[in-house]
Structure formats: structure tokens, C-alpha cells
Motif scaffolding. Structure first.
Motif, short mmCIF file in Angstrom:
data_model
loop_
_atom_site.label_atom_id
_atom_site.label_comp_id
_atom_site.label_asym_id
_atom_site.label_seq_id
_atom_site.Cartn_x
_atom_site.Cartn_y
_atom_site.Cartn_z
N ARG A 31 0.83 -1.21 0.00
CA ARG A 31 0.00 0.00 0.00
C ARG A 31 0.87 1.26 0.00
NH1 ARG A 31 -5.33 1.43 3.57
NH2 ARG A 31 -5.55 3.57 2.79
N LYS A 37 -3.65 -4.72 -8.01
CA LYS A 37 -4.25 -3.46 -7.55
C LYS A 37 -5.66 -3.72 -7.01
CE LYS A 37 -5.14 0.99 -7.04
NZ LYS A 37 -6.61 1.07 -6.93
N ASP A 88 -7.11 -3.14 -3.13
CA ASP A 88 -8.35 -2.41 -2.82
C ASP A 88 -9.28 -3.27 -1.97
OD1 ASP A 88 -7.41 -0.31 -4.32
OD2 ASP A 88 -8.63 -0.75 -6.09
N GLU A 139 -11.06 -0.30 0.45
CA GLU A 139 -11.20 1.03 -0.16
C GLU A 139 -10.31 1.10 -1.39
OE1 GLU A 139 -9.38 4.31 2.01
OE2 GLU A 139 -8.34 2.85 3.28
N GLU A 140 -10.64 2.01 -2.29
CA GLU A 140 -9.81 2.18 -3.48
C GLU A 140 -8.58 3.00 -3.11
OE1 GLU A 140 -9.90 3.88 -8.07
OE2 GLU A 140 -11.69 4.03 -6.79
#
Length: 427
Positions: free
Chosen positions: A26, A89, A93, A98-99
Motif C-alpha cells: 500500500r 491493484k 483495494d 477502499e480504493e
């Protein structure tokens, strides 16, 4: 989110050994805004490295020799597991619920949100339009205000409403800051200058009254008081005072002021508060055109012991608005101001500030290299204080500054009183 990505996220969240890996993934994505880069293996425990190595189908020793985990290779390695086809990716998420967006994207989104917020406020409070424009274009001065808008938009909007009300109702005659604050907000301390609202109020006034580009935001007590004065606001008109003797004054009606007349006739020293100075139209020496100005009250009192009738002012340290207003009126009478301050970094800065304010009327009084030597400098100066000498530009004061750097010591005007008396008596 597809079923396989959801299953992959559930699997990795249930395996605590992958938690550090996903947190590092992240951070890297937020830093560079894409799937890529590497993560140092020193950030993981041996057990965590075993779990990561398992994803690659490699040994811990292989990862240790390489020294880093390649994120692109990790994404490719997922295709050799039961989670083949899962986008890394999308997995991140799902894992964090969450994006994820990059720090750059976060900053752009925040900036767009704040811009929209300020544009809405500018439409609601058009009297502050220039101020809103300033805080958005300022490279540094306005940033803390934008942070206030971002951190607490509701409080910021309340403050903006008060600022608009304050600007609309600026006093037409002299008004003390606490009374102005009470009138505008029903809180006499709302515009205290240590508060966010008080600081923002100064910025608003500076933008409204400043002709300079970029806008000069006041920092010193002198410049803050001067800015407030342009809007007929005074911070303190009793404790803001100046000590003087043998000066006369005329009030706004053109009459001789009886108190100044009496103190001048009796050679009495008076501490004159700003409250009384603002009501005067003229101040001038009881005799001649010379006024002697010293920084320290002890020096002032000693000089008066020997020469009771000298027109003299003691600023009692840094220049207060009261002292500056008296000197402003003396300049209008075409008086010459002979200024003597301490021979330390702060004293030189004060002298230069006074010279810059009244370049045609100020004469430095025992503030040259010879006076510095005669003061027998003995007070050791810290490097922090000596660094203040770098701002000195006046030729004579720079001579003292150079000598002060070499000795590393300060001299004081108390040691020069005998020389001062010679000047006074021969004038």
C-alpha cells in the motif's frame, strides 16, 4: 469486485504473516501511483519472509541474496497460485476495503475540494474576495490558513463569517482591539493575536491595505500595531507608553496641552500612554530642534540627573507604537533625532530600523566602532544572537557588527554615559 478477488483478499487477511507485506504494498502504491518498485526484505521478520518466499516458489535464502521483493514479480507470481488472474491493484483495494489512490492524487483531490470550498465562501462573502485569492496564490504565507480550512471546514466557515463582519464594521474612530472584538463577536478576546481568528484578521487587513506584491504580512510588534492603526484599532493604549522629558505638545484643537506644558516647565519626566498621544497634533522640544533618544531607562534617568532640561526620550527597549508616534510628530517639526542603543545584535537592528524609518532625521549617537570599543564589551554572545548581525546593512552599524563578530561580545550604552553628557552639554 469479482468473486476470485474477494476470495484472495479473504485468504490473505486471514494469514497474519502477509499483513506487513500488504501494508508495504500500500505504501509503495501510494508513493508512486502504480504497481511497481521494490520493498527491502529488512522490513520483514524471518517468518514473514518464509510466507512471501512461498508465493514466489523460492527459498528465503534466495530473497535474502536479492535483498528486495519486486512488486511486479509478485504480481506475476500470483498467476502461479490458485489466485491466477487476480489483479494486484484490485486485490489491494479489496484487502483494505477502499480504493487506493496515490499521494499525488490525494493532494490533487484535496486541493480541488478546498478550491471549491473557498470559491463558495467567496461568493457568500464578496468583501473577502481579495483575501481568498491571496491565500490560494501565496506560496507560503497563506498555507496555514488553507490547512485550517482543510482540517476543520465548519470552524473555518464560522471564522470567515466573523472576518467579513469585522471588515464591514471597521471603526471610523480609534477603538481598542478588545472593544472592537466585543462589538463584532461578543467576545473581547476573539481577535487576540495568538488565536487563529486574530491571525487571520491581520492577514485580511494586510491584503486590504497592502500595496506591496507579494503582500507584506506583519511579524513584529511594531508592524502589527501599525497595520491595526491603519484601521483605527489599537491593541493597548495604556501599557503602550513612552518615557520623555522636556517636550511640549499641542492637542487636536490647536491648544497647548497643559500637562505637557507643566512637565516641560518643571523638567518632569512623564510616561505617556498611547491613549494620550493619539489626541495630539504636534510634539516638539521645549528648546531647540535636537531630541536625544536612548534605549534604556537607566541611561535616560542618569542623563537627566546631570542635565535636567534636555529634550529626551527613553524607548525602554524595543520600539512601541507610542514611541514611534511621538517620533513621527517630532519629524514633522523637522527635529533631528540622536539615537543611542545597546551595542548588541538586537540594539544594532533597532538602530537600523529607526534609521530606515527616518533616514533624513536620525543620527546615530555613540553607535560606531569607536563607541563599541569604549563600551568595553564583555557579555558573551551566542551564535544564534550573532547570526542576527547578518541583517545589518547600514555602513556604520556594519562596522560595529564586524567588530562584534570578531570579539563575540556585546557592549552596553551605560558605559558611554560620560561621553553622551559631553555631547549634550556642547550642543
Amino acid at each position: 469486485m469479482d468473486k476470485q478477488t474477494k476470495q484472495a483478499a479473504t485468504f490473505f487477511k486471514c494469514e497474519r504473516l502477509y499483513d506487513s507485506l500488504f501494508k508495504q504494498l500500500r505504501k509503495k502504491y501510494e508513493s508512486i501511483g502504480r504497481i511497481g518498485g521494490t520493498i527491502p526484505i529488512r522490513l520483514f521478520s524471518y517468518e514473514e519472509l518464509e510466507a512471501i518466499a512461498g508465493l514466489f516458489g523460492k527459498s528465503v535464502a534466495t530473497l535474502e541474496r536479492k535483498g528486495t521483493v519486486s512488486i511486479v514479480e509478485l504480481a506475476e507470481a500470483l498467476n502461479d497460485t490458485r489466485f491466477s488472474g487476480v489483479d494486484l491493484k484490485a486485490l489491494l483495494d479489496a484487502y483494505f476495503g477502499e480504493e487506493l489512490v496515490s499521494k499525488k492524487e490525494q493532494r490533487l483531490a484535496t486541493a480541488a475540494r478546498i478550491t471549491s470550498f473557498l470559491e463558495r465562501l467567496a461568493k457568500s462573502y464578496p468583501i473577502l474576495t481579495d483575501w481568498f485569492a491571496y491565500i490560494q496564490t501565496s506560496t507560503s504565507e497563506g498555507r496555514w490558513i488553507l490547512r485550517q480550512a482543510e482540517k476543520s471546514p465548519d470552524q473555518f466557515e464560522q471564522n470567515v463569517a466573523l472576518l467579513a463582519r469585522a471588515v464591514t464594521a471597521l471603526p471610523t474612530h480609534s477603538e481598542r482591539l478588545p472593544m472592537f472584538s466585543q462589538r463584532i463577536t461578543e467576545d473581547p478576546h476573539a481577535f487576540d493575536l495568538h488565536t487563529d481568528l486574530g491571525k487571520m484578521f491581520l492577514y485580511v487587513l494586510a491584503v486590504r491595505t497592502g500595496d506591496e506584491k507579494p503582500v507584506a504580512i506583519p511579524k513584529s510588534t511594531e508592524t502589527i500595531n501599525k497595520l491595526l492603526q491603519t484601521s483605527n484599532i489599537y491593541r493597548d493604549d495604556l501599557l503602550n507608553f513612552v518615557t520623555c522629558a522636556n517636550l511640549l505638545a499641542v492637542d487636536q484643537s490647536g491648544e497647548q496641552h497643559p500637562v505637557w506644558q507643566a512637565t516641560g516647565a518643571s523638567h518632569t519626566v512623564q510616561n505617556v500612554p498611547l491613549r494620550e498621544i493619539v489626541s495630539l497634533s504636534r510634539i516638539y522640544p521645549a528648546q531647540g530642534k535636537k531630541v536625544w533618544i536612548v534605549e534604556n531607562s537607566g541611561v535616560c534617568s542618569t542623563l537627566l540627573d546631570y542635565q535636567r532640561d534636555i529634550p529626551i526620550i527613553s524607548t525602554n527597549g524595543q520600539f512601541k507604537l507610542a514611541a514611534l508616534m511621538v517620533m513621527d510628530l517630532l519629524i514633522k517639526e523637522n527635529c533631528s533625532l540622536h539615537y543611542a542603543g545597546d551595542l548588541d545584535p538586537e540594539g544594532l537592528q533597532m538602530a537600523e530600523r529607526l534609521f530606515n524609518r527616518y533616514p533624513d532625521h536620525v543620527q546615530l549617537w555613540h553607535m560606531d566602532g569607536k563607541a563599541y570599543k569604549e563600551s568595553a564589551p564583555s557579555k558573551e554572545l551566542s551564535q544564534e544572537r550573532l547570526a542576527k548581525l547578518d541583517t545589518i546593512e547600514h555602513k556604520t552599524l556594519r562596522e560595529v557588527a564586524d567588530a562584534m563578530r570578531l570579539s563575540g561580545k556585546a557592549g552596553y550604552q551605560e558605559a558611554l554615559v560620560a561621553h553622551m553628557l559631553v555631547d549634550i552639554r556642547s550642543s
